[in-house]
Scaffold this motif. Structure first.
Motif, PDB file in Angstrom:
ATOM      1  N   LYS A  22       7.512   0.860   1.123  1.00  0.00           N
ATOM      2  CA  LYS A  22       6.108   0.498   0.585  1.00  0.00           C
ATOM      3  C   LYS A  22       5.083   0.915   1.946  1.00  0.00           C
ATOM      4  O   LYS A  22       3.833   1.549   1.397  1.00  0.00           O
ATOM      5  CB  LYS A  22       5.954  -0.869   0.643  1.00  0.00           C
ATOM      6  N   TYR A  66       1.665  -7.644   0.425  1.00  0.00           N
ATOM      7  CA  TYR A  66       1.638  -6.535  -0.255  1.00  0.00           C
ATOM      8  C   TYR A  66       0.602  -5.749   0.103  1.00  0.00           C
ATOM      9  O   TYR A  66       0.186  -4.578   0.219  1.00  0.00           O
ATOM     10  CB  TYR A  66       2.188  -6.710  -1.875  1.00  0.00           C
ATOM     11  N   TRP A 111       1.834  -2.913 -12.637  1.00  0.00           N
ATOM     12  CA  TRP A 111       1.236  -1.714 -12.111  1.00  0.00           C
ATOM     13  C   TRP A 111      -0.520  -1.819 -11.959  1.00  0.00           C
ATOM     14  O   TRP A 111      -0.796  -1.050 -10.916  1.00  0.00           O
ATOM     15  CB  TRP A 111       1.488  -0.810 -13.053  1.00  0.00           C
ATOM     16  N   TRP A 135       2.496 -11.273  -2.428  1.00  0.00           N
ATOM     17  CA  TRP A 135       1.264 -10.532  -2.673  1.00  0.00           C
ATOM     18  C   TRP A 135       0.267 -10.259  -1.408  1.00  0.00           C
ATOM     19  O   TRP A 135      -0.244  -9.282  -1.426  1.00  0.00           O
ATOM     20  CB  TRP A 135       0.641 -11.042  -4.077  1.00  0.00           C
ATOM     21  N   VAL A 192      -0.891  -3.579  -8.917  1.00  0.00           N
ATOM     22  CA  VAL A 192      -0.318  -2.687  -7.805  1.00  0.00           C
ATOM     23  C   VAL A 192      -1.621  -1.704  -7.363  1.00  0.00           C
ATOM     24  O   VAL A 192      -2.152  -1.271  -6.294  1.00  0.00           O
ATOM     25  CB  VAL A 192       0.968  -1.814  -7.844  1.00  0.00           C
ATOM     26  N   VAL A 227       5.164   4.627  -7.062  1.00  0.00           N
ATOM     27  CA  VAL A 227       4.176   3.901  -6.226  1.00  0.00           C
ATOM     28  C   VAL A 227       3.581   4.996  -5.277  1.00  0.00           C
ATOM     29  O   VAL A 227       2.433   4.662  -4.864  1.00  0.00           O
ATOM     30  CB  VAL A 227       5.193   2.768  -5.143  1.00  0.00           C
TER      31      VAL A 227
END
Length: 444
Positions: free
Chosen positions: A37, A211, A154, A208, A157, A92
C-alpha cells in the motif's frame, strides 16, 4: 497492522461463496498489505508527476487517461471471483495515480484551496461510509463478498487517496516542512494507531485511519526521493534528486516483486490466513471507548503541532509565481501609467509575432510568444489587482494564443501559422478594445 477476528465481530457475512456471494475479494491485512500500500502511494505521487510534468502530457490529459485506465482495470477486478494479487494491486496502483490527479486537478487547474478540498473529501468519505454502513451493516474489509460491497470498497479507496493527497499537501503548505521532515507526522500517527489497535481499538476504525494516512506517508517518501537536491524556486521541495521516473521504476519493481511472492505463497489470501493464524488481538466495548478517547487526544495534539509549525517563521508565498506548492505573493496594483505601458508592451509583442509569422520565421515567432507568456505571468497578480474582470478576459485569449503555439499545453502540435496569426489578431483586438480600470481596488 493486521485486522483480526475480534470479540466484537465486524464480519457480518460468511466468507465462503454461496449464491450471489463470492470469496473475499480483498487480501488479508498482513504486513505485506501495508508494505505494498505504501509502495503504491509513492508511485501514485511520482508517476502522476512524471506523466504530467516530465513527459509534458498535461494535467487534464493525464487525468482523463488514468480515469479511463481505472475504469478498465476496475472492470477486470470486478470480474474476478476471488482475491487475486495481480488484478487487485494493479487496481490499487492505478487508483492511487487517479486519486492524486483528481486532487491536483482541483488545486492546480480549478484553484480550489487545499483546506477546502480536504474538507470536501472528508465529507464525501463520511457520506460513503454512512451509505455503506446503512446498506450493508458493516465496513469490514473481511466482508467484501458481494458486488455492492466491492463497489463501496473501491469508491472508498478512491476517496481516501484523494483525501490523503489534499491533507498531505495542505500539511506541507501550512508547515513548510521538507518532504523528509514531513514523513515523520503520518509515520508517527500510523504507529500510534497501531499501538491503540494492539490495545483493543475498534479494528475497522483503526484500519481505515491507517489506510488514509499511508497516502501522505507514501507521497512524502516519493517527493523526498524524486525532488531535486536544490530548490528550483521558493518553497519547492528538496530531496535526493532521483527524479520521478527513477522513483516510479524503483517502486513499481518492488511492487511487482512483492506481488509475485504473494501469488506464489498465497499468504495474504483470507481463507488461507484463517487456517494458519490465530486471532492476535481481542477487544471489548470498554477498550474501544478508551482507545477512541486516545485517538481524540492524538488528533488534538496533531492540530496543535500543525498550528505551532504554521506560526513559525517560514516562506508563505512565492514571489516568482512558479511554485507548485505555494501561492504567488500578492503584488501591489500597477498605477494607471504602468498599466498602460504594460498593455502597450503586449500589443507590440503580438504585432511582432504576427509579422514574424507572415515572414515564415516560426522559431522567432514562437520565442516572441514565449516572452509574452513569461511577462504576462510576471504581471498577472498586479494586473488582477487593477481589474480582475478585464484580466480574466485577456488571460483566456492569451491561453488561446499559447495553445496555438503548443506552449504549456502538453504535446499537442502547434497550429498552422494562419491560425497562430488569427489568435494573435484576436488578442491584439482585445488589448485595443478592453482597457483596464484605473488602478485601485479589484473590480472583479
Amino acid at each position: 497492522m493486521t485486522t483480526p477476528t475480534t470479540s466484537t465481530a465486524t464480519t457480518a457475512t460468511p466468507r465462503g461463496a454461496t449464491g450471489n456471494r463470492l470469496l473475499n475479494k480483498v487480501p488479508e491485512v498482513t504486513i505485506w498489505f501495508w508494505i505494498i500500500k505504501i509502495l503504491c502511494t509513492t508511485v501514485g505521487e511520482s508517476f502522476a508527476d512524471y506523466i504530467n510534468t516530465t513527459l509534458g502530457f498535461g494535467l487534464t490529459n493525464t487525468m482523463l487517461l488514468f480515469t479511463a485506465i481505472f475504469a478498465v482495470v476496475l472492470a477486470i477486478q470486478f470480474r474476478t471471483k476471488r482475491y487475486s494479487p495481480f488484478p487487485y494491486w494493479l487496481t490499487v496502483v492505478v487508483v492511487s495515480v487517479t486519486g492524486t490527479l483528481y486532487t491536483d486537478m482541483l488545486t492546480d487547474q480549478q484553484h480550489v484551496p487545499l483546506w477546502l478540498s480536504s474538507t470536501v473529501f472528508s465529507i464525501l468519505l463520511a457520506l460513503v461510509f454512512g451509505v455503506w454502513w446503512m446498506r450493508e451493516g458493516t465496513l469490514s474489509i473481511h466482508s467484501i463478498t458481494t458486488f455492492p460491497r466491492e463497489a463501496f470498497y473501491w469508491l472508498t479507496v478512491l476517496v481516501t487517496f484523494a483525501l490523503g493527497t489534499a491533507t498531505g499537501d495542505w500539511t506541507l503548505q501550512l508547515t513548510n516542512w521538507t518532504p523528509a521532515q514531513s514523513v515523520f507526522l503520518p509515520l508517527g500517527l500510523i504507529a500510534s494507531i497501531t499501538l491503540l489497535w494492539r490495545f483493543g481499538a475498534n479494528p475497522v476504525l483503526a484500519f481505515w485511519l491507517a489506510y488514509i494516512l499511508t497516502r501522505p506517508l507514501g507521497a512524502n517518501i516519493g517527493d523526498w526521493l524524486a525532488s531535486p537536491k536544490t530548490a528550483t524556486s521558493a518553497g519547492e521541495p528538496v530531496g535526493l534528486g532521483l527524479g520521478t521516473l527513477a522513483t516510479s521504476l524503483i517502486f513499481l519493481s518492488a511492487i511487482l516483486a512483492t506481488v509475485v511472492y504473494l501469488s506464489i505463497s498465497r499468504s495474504d489470501v483470507a481463507e488461507t490466513h484463517e487456517i494458519t493464524h490465530e486471532p492476535s488481538v481481542t477487544t471489548s466495548a470498554r477498550k474501544e471507548r478508551i482507545a477512541l478517547g486516545a485517538l481524540a487526544l492524538i488528533a488534538a495534539a496533531t492540530v496543535t503541532l500543525m498550528a505551532w509549525a504554521h506560526n513559525q517563521p517560514h516562506v508563505t508565498c512565492d514571489p516568482t509565481g512558479q511554485s507548485e506548492t505555494l501561492p504567488a505573493c500578492q503584488k501591489a496594483a500597477l498605477t494607471s501609467g504602468q498599466t498602460t505601458a504594460a498593455v502597450t508592451k503586449y500589443e507590440k509583442l503580438a504585432q511582432t509575432a504576427i509579422a514574424q509569422d507572415k515572414t515564415g520565421t516560426a522559431a522567432a515567432s514562437h520565442a516572441t510568444v514565449q516572452r509574452m507568456r513569461d511577462d504576462w505571468d510576471a504581471d498577472a497578480t498586479s494586473l488582477q489587482a487593477v481589474d480582475q474582470k478585464t484580466w480574466t478576459l485577456l488571460d483566456d485569449q492569451m491561453d488561446a494564443v499559447l495553445k496555438a503555439y503548443a506552449i504549456d499545453h502538453g504535446k499537442i502540435q502547434p497550429a498552422p501559422a494562419a491560425e497562430q496569426e488569427k489568435q494573435l489578431a484576436v488578442l491584439l483586438g482585445d488589448l485595443h478594445s478592453h482597457r483596464f480600470a484605473t488602478a485601485g481596488p479589484p473590480t472583479g
